[in-house]
Design a protein around this motif. Sequence first.
Motif, short mmCIF file in Angstrom:
data_model
loop_
_atom_site.label_atom_id
_atom_site.label_comp_id
_atom_site.label_asym_id
_atom_site.label_seq_id
_atom_site.Cartn_x
_atom_site.Cartn_y
_atom_site.Cartn_z
N ARG A 188 -5.58 -10.10 -28.56
CA ARG A 188 -4.67 -8.67 -28.67
C ARG A 188 -4.77 -8.25 -26.98
O ARG A 188 -5.66 -7.58 -26.92
CB ARG A 188 -4.70 -7.58 -29.30
CG ARG A 188 -5.38 -7.84 -30.60
CD ARG A 188 -5.39 -6.28 -31.58
NE ARG A 188 -3.86 -5.25 -31.80
CZ ARG A 188 -3.87 -4.50 -30.90
NH1 ARG A 188 -4.23 -4.26 -30.21
NH2 ARG A 188 -2.42 -3.84 -30.65
N ARG B 259 4.65 -12.84 -27.32
CA ARG B 259 5.00 -11.65 -26.89
C ARG B 259 5.29 -10.78 -28.06
O ARG B 259 6.86 -11.29 -28.78
CB ARG B 259 6.30 -11.64 -25.62
CG ARG B 259 6.05 -10.38 -25.66
CD ARG B 259 5.26 -9.56 -24.62
NE ARG B 259 5.53 -8.86 -23.78
CZ ARG B 259 5.66 -8.19 -22.27
NH1 ARG B 259 6.04 -9.56 -22.03
NH2 ARG B 259 6.02 -7.39 -21.61
N VAL C 69 -0.30 -7.11 -35.37
CA VAL C 69 0.79 -6.48 -35.78
C VAL C 69 1.06 -6.94 -36.57
O VAL C 69 1.24 -7.68 -36.74
CB VAL C 69 1.21 -7.45 -34.55
CG1 VAL C 69 1.44 -8.51 -33.99
CG2 VAL C 69 2.84 -6.41 -34.09
N PRO D 221 -3.16 -6.03 -24.74
CA PRO D 221 -1.77 -4.78 -24.47
C PRO D 221 -1.37 -4.95 -23.09
O PRO D 221 -1.65 -5.44 -21.85
CB PRO D 221 -2.83 -3.51 -24.05
CG PRO D 221 -4.24 -3.95 -24.28
CD PRO D 221 -4.79 -5.52 -24.87
N ILE E 94 -5.66 -3.55 -17.54
CA ILE E 94 -6.05 -4.03 -18.58
C ILE E 94 -7.21 -4.57 -18.86
O ILE E 94 -7.99 -5.15 -18.08
CB ILE E 94 -5.63 -5.24 -19.42
CG1 ILE E 94 -3.62 -4.75 -19.25
CG2 ILE E 94 -4.92 -5.37 -20.60
CD1 ILE E 94 -3.38 -3.04 -19.51
N ASP F 91 4.91 -4.05 -26.02
CA ASP F 91 3.59 -4.05 -24.89
C ASP F 91 2.69 -4.25 -25.68
O ASP F 91 1.04 -4.06 -25.34
CB ASP F 91 3.54 -2.27 -25.17
CG ASP F 91 3.38 -1.61 -27.08
OD1 ASP F 91 3.72 -3.45 -27.68
OD2 ASP F 91 3.19 -1.09 -27.52
N LEU F 92 2.52 -5.59 -25.89
CA LEU F 92 1.58 -6.14 -26.57
C LEU F 92 1.92 -8.12 -26.39
O LEU F 92 3.47 -8.47 -27.45
CB LEU F 92 1.01 -6.10 -28.18
CG LEU F 92 0.18 -6.91 -29.37
CD1 LEU F 92 -1.39 -5.92 -28.54
CD2 LEU F 92 0.40 -6.09 -30.07
N ARG F 93 0.69 -8.36 -26.61
CA ARG F 93 0.60 -9.93 -25.97
C ARG F 93 -0.13 -10.57 -26.78
O ARG F 93 -1.55 -10.08 -27.13
CB ARG F 93 0.78 -10.65 -24.73
CG ARG F 93 0.50 -12.12 -24.39
CD ARG F 93 0.21 -12.53 -22.97
NE ARG F 93 -0.01 -13.92 -22.80
CZ ARG F 93 1.32 -15.18 -23.64
NH1 ARG F 93 2.25 -14.56 -23.69
NH2 ARG F 93 1.30 -16.42 -23.30
N ARG G 12 5.18 -7.86 -29.12
CA ARG G 12 5.71 -6.86 -29.21
C ARG G 12 6.24 -7.05 -27.36
O ARG G 12 5.77 -7.60 -26.81
CB ARG G 12 5.16 -5.54 -29.99
CG ARG G 12 4.97 -5.68 -30.98
CD ARG G 12 4.72 -4.12 -30.95
NE ARG G 12 4.05 -3.33 -30.70
CZ ARG G 12 2.50 -3.05 -30.80
NH1 ARG G 12 1.93 -3.39 -32.29
NH2 ARG G 12 1.56 -2.68 -30.50
N LYS H 98 -8.45 -12.36 -20.16
CA LYS H 98 -7.31 -12.61 -20.89
C LYS H 98 -6.80 -14.08 -20.94
O LYS H 98 -8.15 -14.74 -19.98
CB LYS H 98 -5.86 -12.51 -19.92
CG LYS H 98 -5.83 -11.02 -19.72
CD LYS H 98 -4.51 -10.76 -18.65
CE LYS H 98 -4.74 -9.29 -18.41
NZ LYS H 98 -3.50 -8.49 -17.63
N ALA I 225 0.64 -2.43 -20.57
CA ALA I 225 0.94 -1.18 -19.72
C ALA I 225 2.62 -1.30 -20.02
O ALA I 225 2.95 -1.90 -18.68
CB ALA I 225 0.92 -1.16 -18.41
#
Length: 524
Positions: free
Chosen positions: A227, A207, A174, A229, A504, A211-213, A209, A508, A231
Motif C-alpha cells: 500500500r 491507483r 481497500v 499512500p 512517504i 490518495d492510495l496506490r 483511490r 516503492k 499525500a
Amino acid sequence: MFQRHEPIAGMPGNAAALTMSQAIPLRRVGGDSADPPGWRDRLAQLDLVPDLGSNIGSAEWWRGLATLTLLCGSAVATFPGLRPLTVATTPALDPADFNEARAQMIVPLALGGDTGRHMAATDAVRPLTQTPERPQIELTATLGRGDSFARLLERSGVGSAEAQAIADKVSGAVPLADIAPGTRIDLILGRRASRTMPRPLDALAMRARFDLRIEMERVGGQLVLRRIPIAVDATPLRIRGRVGDSLYRSARAAGAPPQAIQSYLRVIGQQISVGSDIQASDEYDIIVEHRRAETGESETGRLLYAGLIRGGRPRLSMLEWTSDGRSRWFEASGVGQQRGGMARPTNGRITSTFGMRRHPILGYRRMHSGIDFAGGYGAPIHAVTDGVVALAGRNGGYGNYVRLNHGNGLGTGYGHMSRIAVRPGQRVSRGQVIGYIGSTGLSTGPHLHYELYRNGRAVNPSSVTFVTRALLEGKELAAFRARIRELTAIAPGAALAPMALRQIEGPKLGSLADVASKRAGEGI
C-alpha cells in the motif's frame, strides 16, 4: 498569313500603309519605263498572299482565301501520318525458366499476396512440435461500471481461483467498492506450467483511490501487496472575481468548473433574481471542494459556499449545512431555503376546477372537492411541499390514493394513481415523486385528482400558498457560522499555490517495465 500595316517613317500620321509592290515600283531590266508591262511584270506584281484583315469581300481578299485553302489542303493531303516504331524485344521466359529466375529473387516472399494463390508445402517443410510462447505478457485492463475486480482479472487471463484470491487480498487493503469505474490496472502475466493452464499473475499496479496506490509482486512464489499512500492537499478552492458582462463567462475565465458555476447560480437564484438583482460591479465568491495529490493530479468536487459581494460588503452568503438529517442551503443568518408558491403536482393542464359539477360517471351534480390535472398514463406525480405520508393505498372512488400531512392542519391528497411510490410514515420533500398518473377508482381516463385539506376539510387548492423555511438555533447556528468564517478565511487561489508535501515512508515498487526487466535478468 496576315500582314500588319505599319506607318512609314517620315509620312504624315494619317498616311495609308503601302504594300510591298506599291512601295517599290517594278520595272523590266534594261527596258523603258514607259513601255507597257509584260506578263512577267504583271505576274510579279500579283499579290497571292494579301492581308486577310483588310478589304474583306474584295476580289483580292477572295484570291488570298483561295490560296490559303489550297495550301491547307495540300498540307493535309501530303501528311504522312503517325505509325509506331517496332523495336526488337527479348523473348519471354517459359514457365520453367520463369520459376527458376523467380527463386533467385525476394519475390517468393510475397507469393500469395500478389497472385491470390498460396504455395503448397514441400517435403522440406516440417511442422514444429511445440510453438514457443512469450515468457511474460504485459497488459492494461480497465474496470467498468458494474464490473467486479475478480471478473476483470479472469478476462485478462488469470485463473478463476487465483483471481478470487487476488481480489480478497486487495479488498483487505481497500474496499473494492472504493475503486472507481474507469480505473486502469497494469498487469504482468508470467509463464505457465503447461499450455492448458492459465497464466499466473506476476505483478499488478493500480491507483485504487485518489490518495492510495496498490502494487503487487510475486516474490518467492507468493504475491506480496504494498500500500503506497499518496499525500493529498484538501484545501478548498476559492474563486472570486467581478461579474462584468456575464457572471458565467467571468467565472469560467477565472478557472471555475462549469458544474460549480451552475450550482452557484441555482443556489443564489433561490434567494435573488439572477437576471435583475445582480449588477456588473458585484463580485462573485465561489468555494468548491478541491484535492491535489503529490503526484500532480487534482480533482474538484461539489460547491461548498456561494457568496455575492456588493460595495465591498457581503450581500449574500450561502452555505450547505446538514440539519435534522437533511442537507440544505442556509443563509449566513441561519435561515435556510425559503420557497414560496404551491408547486404543481404534475405538468398536465387543469381539466376540472374546484366546485359543483356534473359527475361524469354518476350522472348527477355534486361537489368536486379538488382539481383534476390531465396527463399521460404513468406520468410522475410530485409532492407540492414537504410532508409526511399519512395514507398510501386504495381509498374507495379515489382508487390508488396518497395523503400527505404538512403540519399546521394542512394536508394534500392525490387520487386515481396507477402506482404508488411511497409508504405510510415516510417523510417526503417538495418535488419528490410520490406516484404515477392512472385511472383507478371512479375515473373515465388517466388523470390526477388533487385535493387540499385544512383541518380535515377540503378547500380550494388555488387559495393556499405553501412556504418552506428552515432555521438554525443555538450550538448548531454557532457551528454553522464558524464554518462560514473558516471558508471565507481562505485566500482566493490558495489551493493552487505550491505546497510542501510530506515524504512517504517505505519502499516503492517501480514500474511494471522495471519489474519485467528485472525478472528477465534473473531468468525467471
